[in-house]
Design a protein around this motif. Structure first.
Motif, mmCIF file in Angstrom:
data_model
loop_
_atom_site.group_PDB
_atom_site.id
_atom_site.type_symbol
_atom_site.label_atom_id
_atom_site.label_comp_id
_atom_site.label_asym_id
_atom_site.label_seq_id
_atom_site.Cartn_x
_atom_site.Cartn_y
_atom_site.Cartn_z
ATOM 1 N N HIS A 109 0.760 -1.159 -0.014
ATOM 2 C CA HIS A 109 -0.169 -0.103 0.073
ATOM 3 C C HIS A 109 0.872 1.242 -0.067
ATOM 4 C CE1 HIS A 109 -4.046 -2.152 1.509
ATOM 5 N NE2 HIS A 109 -2.996 -3.046 1.022
ATOM 6 N N PHE A 110 2.131 1.175 -0.025
ATOM 7 C CA PHE A 110 3.015 2.306 -0.259
ATOM 8 C C PHE A 110 3.320 2.699 -1.792
ATOM 9 C CE2 PHE A 110 4.264 1.024 4.086
ATOM 10 C CZ PHE A 110 4.197 2.225 4.688
ATOM 11 N N LEU A 111 3.127 3.888 -2.059
ATOM 12 C CA LEU A 111 3.427 4.433 -3.197
ATOM 13 C C LEU A 111 4.843 4.130 -3.544
ATOM 14 C CD1 LEU A 111 2.525 5.851 -6.205
ATOM 15 C CD2 LEU A 111 2.773 8.160 -4.467
ATOM 16 N N GLY A 112 5.263 3.955 -4.655
ATOM 17 C CA GLY A 112 6.851 4.223 -4.957
ATOM 18 C C GLY A 112 7.073 3.495 -6.372
ATOM 19 N N ALA A 113 8.183 4.212 -6.596
ATOM 20 C CA ALA A 113 8.677 3.850 -8.006
ATOM 21 C C ALA A 113 10.327 3.808 -7.968
ATOM 22 C CB ALA A 113 8.155 4.609 -9.245
ATOM 23 N N GLU A 114 10.927 2.892 -8.803
ATOM 24 C CA GLU A 114 12.278 3.145 -8.820
ATOM 25 C C GLU A 114 13.011 2.348 -9.806
ATOM 26 O OE1 GLU A 114 15.061 1.362 -5.544
ATOM 27 O OE2 GLU A 114 13.010 0.903 -4.369
ATOM 28 N N MET A 115 14.183 2.647 -10.504
ATOM 29 C CA MET A 115 14.628 1.842 -11.500
ATOM 30 C C MET A 115 15.794 1.067 -10.635
ATOM 31 S SD MET A 115 14.647 1.524 -14.778
ATOM 32 C CE MET A 115 14.194 3.080 -15.612
ATOM 33 N N ILE A 116 15.964 -0.268 -10.910
ATOM 34 C CA ILE A 116 16.752 -0.978 -10.499
ATOM 35 C C ILE A 116 17.482 -1.825 -11.600
ATOM 36 C CG2 ILE A 116 17.778 -2.884 -8.904
ATOM 37 C CD1 ILE A 116 15.170 -1.911 -7.114
ATOM 38 N N ASP A 117 18.766 -1.714 -11.946
ATOM 39 C CA ASP A 117 19.436 -2.823 -12.951
ATOM 40 C C ASP A 117 18.632 -2.519 -14.342
ATOM 41 O OD1 ASP A 117 21.565 -3.447 -11.071
ATOM 42 O OD2 ASP A 117 20.426 -4.923 -10.659
ATOM 43 N N GLY A 118 18.084 -1.400 -14.811
ATOM 44 C CA GLY A 118 17.557 -1.246 -16.152
ATOM 45 C C GLY A 118 15.868 -1.728 -15.999
ATOM 46 N N GLY A 125 0.577 2.362 -4.839
ATOM 47 C CA GLY A 125 -0.111 2.325 -3.900
ATOM 48 C C GLY A 125 -1.299 1.776 -3.477
ATOM 49 N N SER A 126 -2.394 2.647 -2.683
ATOM 50 C CA SER A 126 -3.661 1.925 -2.624
ATOM 51 C C SER A 126 -4.807 3.078 -2.831
ATOM 52 C CB SER A 126 -3.902 1.516 -1.443
ATOM 53 O OG SER A 126 -4.989 0.955 -1.057
ATOM 54 N N ILE A 127 -5.958 2.841 -3.599
ATOM 55 C CA ILE A 127 -7.050 3.685 -3.574
ATOM 56 C C ILE A 127 -7.870 3.604 -2.308
ATOM 57 C CG2 ILE A 127 -6.867 3.916 -6.119
ATOM 58 C CD1 ILE A 127 -9.533 2.446 -6.355
ATOM 59 N N ARG A 128 -7.729 2.716 -1.641
ATOM 60 C CA ARG A 128 -8.779 2.295 -0.375
ATOM 61 C C ARG A 128 -7.988 2.656 0.796
ATOM 62 N NH1 ARG A 128 -13.517 -1.095 0.704
ATOM 63 N NH2 ARG A 128 -14.084 -0.224 2.792
ATOM 64 N N LEU A 129 -6.807 1.900 1.194
ATOM 65 C CA LEU A 129 -6.151 2.132 2.304
ATOM 66 C C LEU A 129 -4.545 2.542 2.058
ATOM 67 C CD1 LEU A 129 -7.532 -1.336 3.663
ATOM 68 C CD2 LEU A 129 -8.063 1.145 4.641
ATOM 69 N N PRO A 130 -4.230 3.780 1.779
ATOM 70 C CA PRO A 130 -2.980 4.128 1.665
ATOM 71 C C PRO A 130 -1.896 4.113 2.784
ATOM 72 C CG PRO A 130 -4.351 6.077 1.678
ATOM 73 C CD PRO A 130 -5.146 4.860 1.720
ATOM 74 N N ARG A 131 -0.677 3.884 2.744
ATOM 75 C CA ARG A 131 0.261 3.899 3.830
ATOM 76 C C ARG A 131 1.143 4.817 3.487
ATOM 77 N NH1 ARG A 131 0.081 -2.399 4.304
ATOM 78 N NH2 ARG A 131 -1.964 -2.720 5.622
ATOM 79 N N GLY A 132 1.448 5.468 4.406
ATOM 80 C CA GLY A 132 2.634 6.366 4.418
ATOM 81 C C GLY A 132 2.432 7.638 3.807
ATOM 82 N N ARG A 133 1.226 8.006 3.278
ATOM 83 C CA ARG A 133 0.634 9.113 2.852
ATOM 84 C C ARG A 133 -0.938 9.171 3.072
ATOM 85 N NH1 ARG A 133 3.689 9.628 -1.216
ATOM 86 N NH2 ARG A 133 2.744 11.715 -1.899
ATOM 87 N N THR A 134 -1.488 10.385 2.787
ATOM 88 C CA THR A 134 -3.242 10.269 3.039
ATOM 89 C C THR A 134 -3.785 10.222 1.617
ATOM 90 O OG1 THR A 134 -2.983 12.733 2.892
ATOM 91 C CG2 THR A 134 -2.992 11.779 4.901
#
Length: 173
Positions: A109-118, A125-134
């Motif tokens: 439920h945590f929004l995130g994006a990252e590039m790892i090894d290409g 995240g979540s449209i119902r129960l987000p974590r780490g943000r509102t």
């Protein structure tokens, strides 16, 4: 090309219907990364690529999928089978096996994006129960010749411009 990515809606139908109505005509693919808690024949999931989450008890969805679009391979899974709450290592090994350029997953439920090894890893995240943000988030990934733009959207307030991220397009084989 644009791809809509949502996860962890946990029984919401009207909200998914609104997202679909607003963006279906401008995206070429719609992905739900699991924990919809809906039946596979639920009308709101029509035209979504959907995988099984740990709260999808019906067992009607695949645990993972590899989809191809625009020369890119997208690995879609919920993430619970890869321990994504503690590490991306297991998921990255599976993504490499699948020769994925992009990985879409949820579960934490945590929004995130990252590039790892290409490989670009996206958790909308979540449209119902987000974590780490509102904000109740989902993502639209815009892919062009040279780059990928990740546009984060809040269910209630639309596009969050300050969260837009740009990534170089992964090398294609």
């Amino acid at each position: 090309m644009k791809i809509l990515i949502v996860s962890d809606s946990h029984g919401l139908t009207e909200e998914l219907r609104e997202i679909k109505a607003q963006y279906a005509d401008e995206v070429q693919m719609m992905i739900h990364c699991g924990d919809s808690e809906l039946q596979a024949d639920e009308k709101v999931l029509e035209n979504f690529i959907v995988v099984q989450g740990n709260c999808d008890f019906s067992g009607q969805f695949p645990e993972a999928l590899v989809e191809e679009i625009g020369g890119l391979r997208i690995f879609v899974t919920h993430g619970h089978l890869y321990s994504v709450k503690s590490t991306l290592l297991n998921l990255s090994l599976r993504a490499q096996e699948a020769a994925a350029n992009i990985v879409c997953f949820g579960h934490s439920h945590f929004l995130g994006a990252e590039m790892i090894d290409g490989i670009l890893y996206i958790n909308p995240g979540s449209i119902r129960l987000p974590r780490g943000r509102t904000e109740k988030t989902f993502v639209i990934l815009e892919v062009n010749e040279n780059e990928m733009k990740l546009h984060v959207h809040d269910l209630n307030h639309g596009k969050l411009d300050d969260l837009t991220q740009v990534f170089s397009l992964p090398k294609r084989d």
